[in-house]
Structure formats: structure tokens, C-alpha cells
Scaffold this active site. Structure first.
Site, PDB file in Angstrom:
ATOM      1  N   GLN B 256       1.007  -1.277   0.072  1.00  0.00           N
ATOM      2  CA  GLN B 256      -0.075  -0.211  -0.137  1.00  0.00           C
ATOM      3  C   GLN B 256       0.939   1.234   0.106  1.00  0.00           C
ATOM      4  O   GLN B 256       0.543   2.139  -0.816  1.00  0.00           O
ATOM      5  CB  GLN B 256      -0.989  -0.179   1.067  1.00  0.00           C
ATOM      6  N   HIS B 259       2.457   2.789  -3.226  1.00  0.00           N
ATOM      7  CA  HIS B 259       1.300   3.771  -4.184  1.00  0.00           C
ATOM      8  C   HIS B 259       1.555   5.190  -4.212  1.00  0.00           C
ATOM      9  O   HIS B 259       1.727   5.791  -5.320  1.00  0.00           O
ATOM     10  CB  HIS B 259       0.036   3.681  -3.413  1.00  0.00           C
ATOM     11  N   GLU B 323     -10.570   1.627   2.996  1.00  0.00           N
ATOM     12  CA  GLU B 323     -10.849   1.158   1.467  1.00  0.00           C
ATOM     13  C   GLU B 323     -10.469  -0.033   1.382  1.00  0.00           C
ATOM     14  O   GLU B 323     -11.271  -0.918   0.904  1.00  0.00           O
ATOM     15  CB  GLU B 323      -9.740   2.123   0.642  1.00  0.00           C
ATOM     16  N   HIS B 324      -9.118  -0.551   1.767  1.00  0.00           N
ATOM     17  CA  HIS B 324      -8.826  -1.897   1.847  1.00  0.00           C
ATOM     18  C   HIS B 324      -8.578  -2.422   3.127  1.00  0.00           C
ATOM     19  O   HIS B 324      -8.080  -1.547   3.985  1.00  0.00           O
ATOM     20  CB  HIS B 324      -7.424  -2.358   1.148  1.00  0.00           C
ATOM     21  N   ASP B 357      -6.433  -6.527  -5.911  1.00  0.00           N
ATOM     22  CA  ASP B 357      -6.167  -5.536  -6.817  1.00  0.00           C
ATOM     23  C   ASP B 357      -6.069  -5.871  -8.383  1.00  0.00           C
ATOM     24  O   ASP B 357      -6.134  -4.993  -9.242  1.00  0.00           O
ATOM     25  CB  ASP B 357      -4.572  -4.611  -6.495  1.00  0.00           C
ATOM     26  N   HIS B 416     -53.584  16.153  -8.194  1.00  0.00           N
ATOM     27  CA  HIS B 416     -53.383  14.663  -8.009  1.00  0.00           C
ATOM     28  C   HIS B 416     -54.528  13.987  -7.661  1.00  0.00           C
ATOM     29  O   HIS B 416     -54.836  12.395  -8.130  1.00  0.00           O
ATOM     30  CB  HIS B 416     -52.466  14.639  -6.996  1.00  0.00           C
TER      31      HIS B 416
END
Lengths: 431, 431
Positions: B256, B259, B323-324, B357, B416
Site C-alpha cells: 500500500q 502507491h 478502502e482495503h 488489486d 393529483h
């Protein structure tokens, strides 16, 4: 009245289907200043803006348990029964949207699944103003409860006397809401988006509103909040052939037109004589309406379009992407098969839009302004999010490992590759 | 290295789970000017910005059929096999997400159903730059094809020589993409959002990118375009007890961290000795990495947190919403049961994040920055929208009619009500 078009060519469709473009950029500075004040001063800012914008001096904007419980006694029995009937139908349809976990073994030793979980904290905005729009409470609170949202906050602007209408409180209580606030407009959206001393910050805000609420919801997305969808004026498209009933069609078009002067009404037909008949029926019915002025203004922007071919009519309708779409034709299957862009569809002569607005079971919070091309109306999943899971066995990583290593290396991400290699090496040493 | 925390109190959680806040407002004027130019000049603006921003003189930015077909011969066989393996798994998992029509009779004579339809035109942004990120093509094009999107546009920034990498073209062709463009950055998003002479305007834009792409996607929403989700730096949280393997955990955290310098890495454990072991394993592994500098920078912002109780650890993790999320604990069921906020979850010692991934089958386009609290990762439904339908019989409207009439009247919407009353009257006269 409605402007007639006969077999317009596709080149004209863009202008026919054009919505009134409202630019709200001029409101943004006001919205930004309200958000800033609410962020800095919390409850006090809410009190100040409620006085400034609504002319109401309020320090106790939370609805008490007593108020919620006592509301029922002030609502007529038959209206309560009606609301309960609508609630049962909306519950039935939204419960049917509950889905099982999706689970597959994508390859030996690699198990993948998807589960949906509730959004923990949601905020519901219920507009007030000229009438108590309690039906929107049903449309938002019911799916939120079915989804399992832990905290449901509701805000609605107080009446001049500082209260909320009994029918609004009754409906909120019927739907099990406990966090109901007498706050309206920009400050309500800001309170839910940012949180204050007495109001939880929510993760997602739902509900319709005027231009101030619309811009405020858009602004809220700058503060880690999601919204249900972008909003625009309400719309209806009716398509009919010779089997369509002109009186019913006129009544449906008028029910849309009474919403607001900017309401969009389109009538599409493959049976030319119906254009005149519907026009006459509208003229006959419009005079009876209390909201006649609004309806007439909306109708002056509306269009009646004749197409010779079903296929052209269908293409035109999909290029418009109506929020509400009534189909009154002999060959229902053809039209149903070809629906691509629409919010909610009403099939046959005995399915008026107002049935779906209130009580059939479908949701009435729908994409307008052509957003049916990419947005769903509010549904159970609007209150949930999908989470994916994977579990890989030792054998699984041995079989899949090289694939990951090769792809990671080709993307230049060595540590991604290592995370697999280190496991493969450990497994080699195990043997 | 990672900053350690021992049993932090909930009051500290907010600061521990805080993401780096990047304000992109300073980029907005540039983005607005590019959109304006593309709106006014179409293709010519794309040509100009590709020269200005990328330093590439390009007039033919559409990838030809020949280019797509010839790419395969330039990609190594084993990499092609790997991509095919990943494609099969991703297809398998996303096909499993196809759902049946939901249909119920909410009450006698009232039929309601929900169908999902593809978004007709979608745009996929595939970042380029330092490495060819072909895996993202799989993650976006495969569900778009399964959903049945009619027109899929892909844009990716050209390399300095004006081409796209062979592996990118190969993957695009393998996924059946036909509209591939060598355009990057703001101008790519603007082209897809607005349309030009050679590129269709799309309804929804997907894909990751740098800050310019992120702001451009946000800006695109002002032009009737939806986006997959707001973007932020990638994140990973690993939770482990004594059963966790420190070498594996270190490898995952590093995958991670490589990145980007702004990557978020959190390590949570209920087994104190693991903090030191993981730290040591990171130090042993990090030196081998080509992207060591980036990984070290990311790790300097990262945190290792010990919690005595599982329940506290779980609450903390849900308040972060990673996220992960990798789970390496003895009592997997406990942790799995309690997942509320996460993008994608990796279960057990042999399920590295990098498997998901690339190739396990789950999607890697996931909510970051805490957005897992209200957003799903990209899935099949990201490429579809739900439309509701209702059909009411004569008996149905007779049974439901009064409910609608009462509610419409209580909301002050007479037209209506009329739309129902006129039908009920017609039915009375029929008898």
C-alpha cells in the site's frame, strides 16, 4: 396550451426535450456562508438562521417524544388509515428489494462475495411551505428502516407558529423516527452535513427541496456527505395510442402541471386525433383546479408530439428520459421492452402517476432533468452500500499467485508483487 | 516508521483516523477554463491542451482498429495469460451480481416491479504516467460490458512518443473496447463530459486519476454527468492477532505504501508483540523496493495501534472505514460479522490486498477517504440504474383510489386527487 409537433425530426429533439436550465451559482455564496456559520457556531447558527430566514424565534428545534406521540390524535382517522395503507405497500415493495449475499468461487481456492450494509447515519429533508408533504417521509424513512440505518435524522421547516403539522409528526412517528427537527432550508442541510451540539452529522442526505435546499445539498458533498441525486423540476411524459382515454390523460398531465410553474409535461401520441381531444379535456378540467394558475403556466411550456411510428416515439422518449412515464397503448409489451431511460413507469389506463406518488408501493423520489439516463430513483440500495470480500486458501494463492506477480511487475509495483511472492515462498518452505 | 498507539481512547480516534485533507479549490479555475475551451472548440481544444499539458503534438487521438489488433503481438505470452486469468475471475464475480427483476403485488390489483437497465454511454479514464495501469481497464470495462452499456469510451494519456502502451491496448481490445482515445488529464474528462466532434458525450465517468482528473470529474457533474465516486489517496488497514504473520503483514503494508507518499497505512492489533515484529519486518523488506522512497514517506504518516479488546478494535476500524481491510485473526467470524464500513475486505493470511488489486475477481475501484461509510466500490450496478414500474387494474384502483385521494387532498394537490377520481367515476359509470 400545449405546443403541438407533428413528426419532428431527430434534429429537433434536443430543443423539444430541453429542460429549463436553472443556474444556481448565484446562491452559492449564501450557502457557503451558512455552512461556515453552522460549522463555527453549531446550534446557535441554526437558531439565528431560523429567525433570519423563517422569521421564527426558536431555541428548542428538536421535536419532543410527547409531540410525536400526541400527533396521532390530531389527524383524521381516514387520513391515518390512508397513510397506513400507503406505508404497507411501500414497505412491501422495498422489502422485496432485499438481496442475498452474492458469493462465488472465481477459481479454485478463491472465494469472493458481496454483502450490502446499511449506511449508519442518514438525514431526510422533508420540505414544508404551502402544504405538509408527509408522503415524502414514507418514501425516505421506510427504506431507511428496512435497510437498517442506525440513526435517521429528519429535518423539516417549522410553520409560522413554530410547530410541524400534526400529519407530518404522525407520519414520522409511524415510521419510527426519533430524531425529528424543526429546521428548514440551507441551515437544515448544513446541520445534517456538519453536525451540531444537538444534531448528528450524517453520511448521506436525502430529499427534495427548493433551489436553496438543492444548492445546499450539492454544497454538502464538499463535506464528506453523499446525496441521493441532483434535483430539478418534476416531469411527466404520457404516451398513448388510440386506446388512451383523453380525460384520464388530461388529468394526469394536469396533476404534473400543478406541481410548479417550471413543471415539465410532455404528451406523445401515435394517434393524431388524440392531440385535440386531450387539449380539449385539459381545458375542461383546468378551470376546476385550485392551483389553476400554476398549472396553466406549466402547460404553456409543455408539448404534444405526434409520431407516426412506435419506434420513433420510443427513441424520442428514451432521449428525453422522463422522471414519470405513463404508457397507455395497445401494445404495452413493445413499449415496456424498450424502456431504457425513465424514473418510474405507469402502465395502462388505470395507473395514474398520483398512485405512485403516494401509495402503490414504488418510490416517488426520482431522477428529473434527464438524470434518469444515469441515476436510479431512491430505492432500498440508496440506503446501503455494497462491500466486497475475498478469502484465498493456500492452494488458491499458489494457483493465482503468478498471475498477480506478473501483472504487478508489469505495472511497476514491486511491493504488490512481493506481497504474493513472500507467501508463495513460505508455502514452498512448508513442504 | 509507523507511529505506535497503545489503547487510544475514542477521543483520540478522530485525529488518528484523519486523512490528509487536500483542498483542490485552487485547481478549479484551470479546470473550468479547459471545460469552456472544449465546449467551444471541441477537438481543436483537445489538440491544443495535449500539446500544452503533455507536450505532445497529436491530431489523431483515436486509437485505430489496427493499433488495437496489433497490440497483442507486442505483449509477452505469460502476461497475456495472466491478464486473461484476471479477466475470467473478474467476469465471474461481476456476472454473479446480475439480479432478477424484483416484482410484487403490493395489494390486490397493484403490481410493482423494479428492473435494472444499463447506462447507455459510459466513459472510462485510465491513468498513465509512470506505469501502464492496464488492470483498471479490466475493473471498469468488464462490468460495463456485462451491464450492457452500448457505448464505452476509454481515454488514457499518451506516452511521450504519442502512443499508448501495448499492454494497455491489448487489455482494451481483450475487453471488447472500440472507442479508445489517447487523451489524458482534464481535457480527457472534459471531452467525455461534453462530447466533441470525434468523441461521444457520456452519461457517467469512471476511473481514478491525479488531482487534476479528480477535480475535473467533480466539475463534470455540473454538466449532467455522473461520476463513480469522489477520489482520495489509497488506504489499507490490517488487523491481526497472534495468528498474524508479521512478514506477510509487513509486505501488505508496504504494497500500500508504495502507491504514493500520501498513501494511508494503518496496522491494528490485539497482540502487542506483533507491533515490534511487524516494524522489524518492514525495515527488513523496505530496502529491497524500487519505490523505497515513496514507501518510506507514506510509512512516516502511518500508525500502528494496539487495542486490548476485539470490540474496541472493531469499533475503531468501522470509525475509520478503510478502502482495503485485511483481517488476519483467529476469530474471523467475529470480525466479518461486524464489518460495517469498508471498501474491500481480505480474509486470512493468504489473501494479500494485491490479489484483489489484480485478479481475485473483486473490483479495485473502491471508496477512499472514509467514503466507505456511504459509497460502494464499483460493481455491476455502478453501470446500471434501477427503474420502477407499476400496473394497476380496474379493481386495483378501486381498492387503492381512496387512499390516494385522501393523501393528495391533505397535501393540497387537487389535480393529483382528480387523476384518481376521474377514473373511479368512469368505473362507476361502467357498471
Amino acid at each position: 396550451m400545449m405546443q403541438p409537433y407533428i413528426n419532428p425530426s431527430p434534429f429537433e429533439w434536443t430543443s423539444i426535450t430541453e429542460r429549463p436550465t436553472a443556474s444556481y451559482e448565484s446562491i452559492e455564496p449564501l450557502v457557503a456562508s451558512v455552512f461556515k456559520a453552522v460549522l463555527e457556531q453549531g446550534d446557535q447558527a441554526i437558531i439565528d438562521f431560523t429567525l433570519k430566514f423563517d422569521g421564527i424565534k426558536k431555541t428548542d428545534f428538536k421535536v419532543s417524544d410527547d409531540e410525536l406521540e400526541n400527533a396521532a390524535s390530531q389527524v383524521p382517522e381516514n387520513l391515518k388509515k390512508a397513510i397506513q395503507n400507503a406505508k404497507a405497500n411501500i414497505e412491501c415493495f422495498h422489502k422485496a428489494q432485499l438481496t442475498d449475499k452474492v458469493q462465488v468461487t472465481t477459481q479454485t481456492g478463491v472465494e469472493c462475495w458481496q454483502e450490502k450494509k446499511p449506511i449508519e447515519k442518514v438525514g431526510l429533508y422533508i420540505p414544508g411551505g404551502s402544504a405538509p408533504l408527509f408522503s415524502t417521509i414514507l418514501m425516505l424513512a421506510i427504506p431507511a428502516q428496512i435497510a437498517g440505518c442506525k440513526e435517521i435524522v429528519m429535518c423539516s421547516p417549522p410553520s409560522k407558529d413554530g410547530t410541524l403539522p400534526a400529519v407530518v409528526l404522525y407520519t414520522a412517528q409511524l415510521c419510527g423516527l426519533k430524531h425529528v427537527y424543526k429546521i428548514g432550508g440551507i441551515q437544515a442541510v448544513a446541520a445534517m452535513a456538519l453536525g451540531t451540539q444537538s444534531l448528528s452529522k450524517v453520511h448521506k442526505i436525502f430529499g427534495p427541496g427548493n433551489q436553496y435546499v438543492t444548492v445546499a445539498k450539492q454544497w454538502a458533498t464538499r463535506h464528506q456527505v453523499a446525496i441521493d441525486m441532483p434535483a430539478g423540476p418534476s416531469e411527466l411524459l404520457v404516451v398513448a395510442d388510440a386506446s388512451g382515454n383523453p380525460d384520464f390523460i388530461a388529468a394526469d398531465l394536469l396533476s404534473q402541471a400543478e406541481h410548479g410553474k417550471d413543471s415539465q409535461v410532455l404528451f406523445v401520441t401515435t394517434h393524431k386525433p388524440l392531440m385535440k381531444k386531450v387539449s380539449e379535456a385539459i381545458e375542461a378540467q383546468v378551470n376546476e383546479l385550485p392551483r389553476k394558475e400554476i398549472a396553466l403556466a406549466a402547460l404553456s411550456n409543455s408539448k404534444a408530439i405526434y409520431f407516426e411510428e412506435d419506434s420513433t416515439a420510443i427513441n424520442f422518449i428514451n432521449s428525453y428520459g422522463p422522471e414519470h412515464y405513463i404508457i397507455c397503448v395497445e401494445n404495452e409489451e413493445l413499449y415496456l421492452d424498450k424502456v431504457i431511460n425513465a424514473g418510474s413507469v405507469f402502465v395502462g389506463n388505470y395507473t395514474p402517476e398520483s398512485a405512485g406518488d403516494y401509495a402503490s408501493g414504488t418510490n416517488h423520489t426520482l431522477p428529473t432533468n434527464g438524470y434518469a439516463k444515469q441515476y436510479s430513483g431512491v430505492n432500498l440500495d440508496s440506503f446501503r452500500k455494497a462491500i466486497t470480500f475475498q478469502k484465498i486458501t493456500k492452494e488458491g494463492i499458489q494457483l493465482l499467485g503468478e498471475t498477480v506477480e506478473l501483472m504487478a511487475a508489469a505495472e511497476g509495483l514491486q511491493a504488490h508483487k512481493n506481497a504474493v511472492s513472500i507467501r508463495l515462498k513460505a508455502l514452498e518452505n512448508e513442504i
